[in-house]
Design an enzyme around this catalytic site. Sequence first.
Site, PDB file in Angstrom:
ATOM      1  N   ASP A  51       0.836  -1.198   0.000  1.00  0.00           N
ATOM      2  CA  ASP A  51       0.000   0.000   0.000  1.00  0.00           C
ATOM      3  C   ASP A  51       0.871   1.248   0.000  1.00  0.00           C
ATOM      4  O   ASP A  51       1.404   1.643   1.041  1.00  0.00           O
ATOM      5  CB  ASP A  51      -0.926  -0.031   1.225  1.00  0.00           C
ATOM      6  CG  ASP A  51      -1.768   1.237   1.361  1.00  0.00           C
ATOM      7  OD1 ASP A  51      -1.785   2.053   0.416  1.00  0.00           O
ATOM      8  OD2 ASP A  51      -2.413   1.400   2.419  1.00  0.00           O
ATOM      9  N   GLU A 130      31.035  10.974   6.334  1.00  0.00           N
ATOM     10  CA  GLU A 130      31.511  10.810   7.716  1.00  0.00           C
ATOM     11  C   GLU A 130      30.346  11.152   8.644  1.00  0.00           C
ATOM     12  O   GLU A 130      30.174  12.301   9.050  1.00  0.00           O
ATOM     13  CB  GLU A 130      32.697  11.727   7.989  1.00  0.00           C
ATOM     14  CG  GLU A 130      33.909  11.476   7.110  1.00  0.00           C
ATOM     15  CD  GLU A 130      35.024  12.480   7.358  1.00  0.00           C
ATOM     16  OE1 GLU A 130      34.814  13.440   8.147  1.00  0.00           O
ATOM     17  OE2 GLU A 130      36.102  12.327   6.765  1.00  0.00           O
ATOM     18  N   GLU A 220      31.881   8.705  15.820  1.00  0.00           N
ATOM     19  CA  GLU A 220      31.932   8.685  14.362  1.00  0.00           C
ATOM     20  C   GLU A 220      32.567   7.384  13.902  1.00  0.00           C
ATOM     21  O   GLU A 220      33.539   6.900  14.502  1.00  0.00           O
ATOM     22  CB  GLU A 220      32.749   9.872  13.839  1.00  0.00           C
ATOM     23  CG  GLU A 220      32.919   9.903  12.325  1.00  0.00           C
ATOM     24  CD  GLU A 220      33.680  11.141  11.861  1.00  0.00           C
ATOM     25  OE1 GLU A 220      33.356  12.238  12.350  1.00  0.00           O
ATOM     26  OE2 GLU A 220      34.611  10.994  11.038  1.00  0.00           O
ATOM     27  N   HIS A 269      30.156  15.159   6.959  1.00  0.00           N
ATOM     28  CA  HIS A 269      31.004  15.654   5.883  1.00  0.00           C
ATOM     29  C   HIS A 269      30.994  14.632   4.755  1.00  0.00           C
ATOM     30  O   HIS A 269      31.158  13.437   4.986  1.00  0.00           O
ATOM     31  CB  HIS A 269      32.431  15.868   6.394  1.00  0.00           C
ATOM     32  CG  HIS A 269      32.496  16.711   7.632  1.00  0.00           C
ATOM     33  ND1 HIS A 269      33.472  16.557   8.601  1.00  0.00           N
ATOM     34  CD2 HIS A 269      31.681  17.698   8.080  1.00  0.00           C
ATOM     35  CE1 HIS A 269      33.266  17.429   9.580  1.00  0.00           C
ATOM     36  NE2 HIS A 269      32.187  18.131   9.284  1.00  0.00           N
ATOM     37  N   ARG A 339      38.934  23.883   8.064  1.00  0.00           N
ATOM     38  CA  ARG A 339      37.683  23.234   8.422  1.00  0.00           C
ATOM     39  C   ARG A 339      36.557  24.228   8.732  1.00  0.00           C
ATOM     40  O   ARG A 339      35.449  23.831   9.046  1.00  0.00           O
ATOM     41  CB  ARG A 339      37.892  22.290   9.607  1.00  0.00           C
ATOM     42  CG  ARG A 339      38.552  20.980   9.203  1.00  0.00           C
ATOM     43  CD  ARG A 339      38.914  20.117  10.419  1.00  0.00           C
ATOM     44  NE  ARG A 339      39.209  18.746  10.026  1.00  0.00           N
ATOM     45  CZ  ARG A 339      40.348  18.331   9.508  1.00  0.00           C
ATOM     46  NH1 ARG A 339      41.323  19.198   9.301  1.00  0.00           N
ATOM     47  NH2 ARG A 339      40.529  17.054   9.193  1.00  0.00           N
ATOM     48  N   GLU A 358      35.471  17.875  -0.008  1.00  0.00           N
ATOM     49  CA  GLU A 358      34.681  17.499   1.160  1.00  0.00           C
ATOM     50  C   GLU A 358      33.660  18.605   1.428  1.00  0.00           C
ATOM     51  O   GLU A 358      34.034  19.738   1.763  1.00  0.00           O
ATOM     52  CB  GLU A 358      35.593  17.322   2.382  1.00  0.00           C
ATOM     53  CG  GLU A 358      34.865  17.035   3.667  1.00  0.00           C
ATOM     54  CD  GLU A 358      35.763  17.195   4.884  1.00  0.00           C
ATOM     55  OE1 GLU A 358      35.639  16.381   5.814  1.00  0.00           O
ATOM     56  OE2 GLU A 358      36.591  18.140   4.904  1.00  0.00           O
ATOM     57  N   ARG A 360      31.036  20.139   3.808  1.00  0.00           N
ATOM     58  CA  ARG A 360      31.012  19.997   5.264  1.00  0.00           C
ATOM     59  C   ARG A 360      29.695  20.398   5.929  1.00  0.00           C
ATOM     60  O   ARG A 360      29.502  20.157   7.114  1.00  0.00           O
ATOM     61  CB  ARG A 360      32.162  20.821   5.876  1.00  0.00           C
ATOM     62  CG  ARG A 360      33.524  20.283   5.490  1.00  0.00           C
ATOM     63  CD  ARG A 360      34.657  21.098   6.085  1.00  0.00           C
ATOM     64  NE  ARG A 360      34.637  21.160   7.534  1.00  0.00           N
ATOM     65  CZ  ARG A 360      35.105  20.203   8.336  1.00  0.00           C
ATOM     66  NH1 ARG A 360      35.608  19.087   7.823  1.00  0.00           N
ATOM     67  NH2 ARG A 360      35.065  20.345   9.641  1.00  0.00           N
TER      68      ARG A 360
END
Length: 470
Positions: A51, A130, A220, A269, A339, A358, A360
């Site tokens: 459904d 990550e 992590e 990230h 960063r 990357e 972030r």
Amino acid sequence: MTPQEVFALCKEKDVRFVDLKFMDFLGTWQHFTLPIHQLEESSFEDGFGFDGSSIRGWQAIHASDMLMIPDPSTTKIDPFCDIPTLTMICNIVDPITHERYSRDPRNIAFKAEAYLKSTGIGDTAFFGPEAEFFIFDDVRYDNTANSSFYQVDSVEGIWNSGREEYPNLGYKPRHKEGYFPVAPTDSLQNLRSEMVLLMEELGLTVEAQHHEVATAGQSEIDLKYAPLTQMADNLMWYKYIVKNVAYRNNKTVTFMPKPLFGDNGSGMHVHQSIWRDGQPLFAGNGYAGLSDTALHYIGGILKHAQAICAFTNPITNSYKRLVPGFEAPVNLAYSSRNRSAAIRIPMYQSNPKAKRIETRFPDPSCNPYLAFSVLLMAGLDGVRNKIDPGDPLDKNIYDLPPEELAQVPSVPGTLELALQALRDDHEFLLQGDVFTQDVIDTWIRYKTEAEVNPFRLRPHPYEFYLYYDV
């Protein structure tokens, strides 16, 4: 794995049930289970009915019948079932036309990969997320017409340093000091290792596991990169394993970005690169060893970042983490090593095959099939249109003087603003019919009606602290 190999595995492992999993529109795995004798070779073409009107953001009641088709290549033995149970991820199709369902997030991911190939830019998009998360010992919350509260707790929480624990042994990481201390301050080493071993038993490749910055069990586990759809599948297994290993150890996991006030939130990230014919396309002689393709890819993400956030940061809580002046990279700039930038170019290795970008600002509350697809589509728009990312910002963005910071754009401050950005900027997602206008409209409508408006209508407990005596 072929259907024939699936049946051979069932015989080898004495499988008694088959569990069929699929991704709903918002990002939660759904499933149902059949006795193994209900799985036949024809099942891999005919599928199983369900459904669709009972799945969030999918079919209306008058057109509810849908089919899920098992993908034999995703076959695994579910590690949390007491009775041997084989599980497969399914694709969703229309029962009449047998066409792939446009709102099935896995279908969107497949189409994004096909679109990449059709452009001639590359043939494989690798993603490496990550994902951060909190491991708590207790969580309680409630919302009624006349009350609202939440409370999370962890034996690691610094707020428990004075609690009678019969005995309290200390070793509780202070706020923002949870990154990399050894045991006994890091009390979750064995639990994370149990998660990692189970991931690897199921075919996921783990690169590292560690405690994260925040107090109270922030952690992590990093997966090795994989092609887009495969990585989205892997991330769903990742979440499933992390939550269930914690649960069987009498703990609870949340991927909410900001469950604690005054400490770091959980981001995700996302490392990305494009390859063609087995060769990386992001390595070159430009800034930080990047190619023009990589720089234009960055330009596309920065240009569309505010709309991207509607999928990569898709809940109201996401914007408790994305606050200017704090730990999250809200400013839309790129840099090597820095960063504090929204996009970073990791500089750990000189090998061209390791060259990647990357992003972030995403967080782990997202639907990975949609989030990865949106990032790829934005990056490809940058490559196709040679979008200039501007100059890099190789300084601490949070220390910039106000007049210079004012020149740096930022991500939206609320989910409502992100949805508005998506409403205004989504043409890049419609290329190749990867996303349809119906998908965009349904996402905006559902998020507004089910999350933004209910959130806006409710008084916040902190408002009583601020305003009760007005």
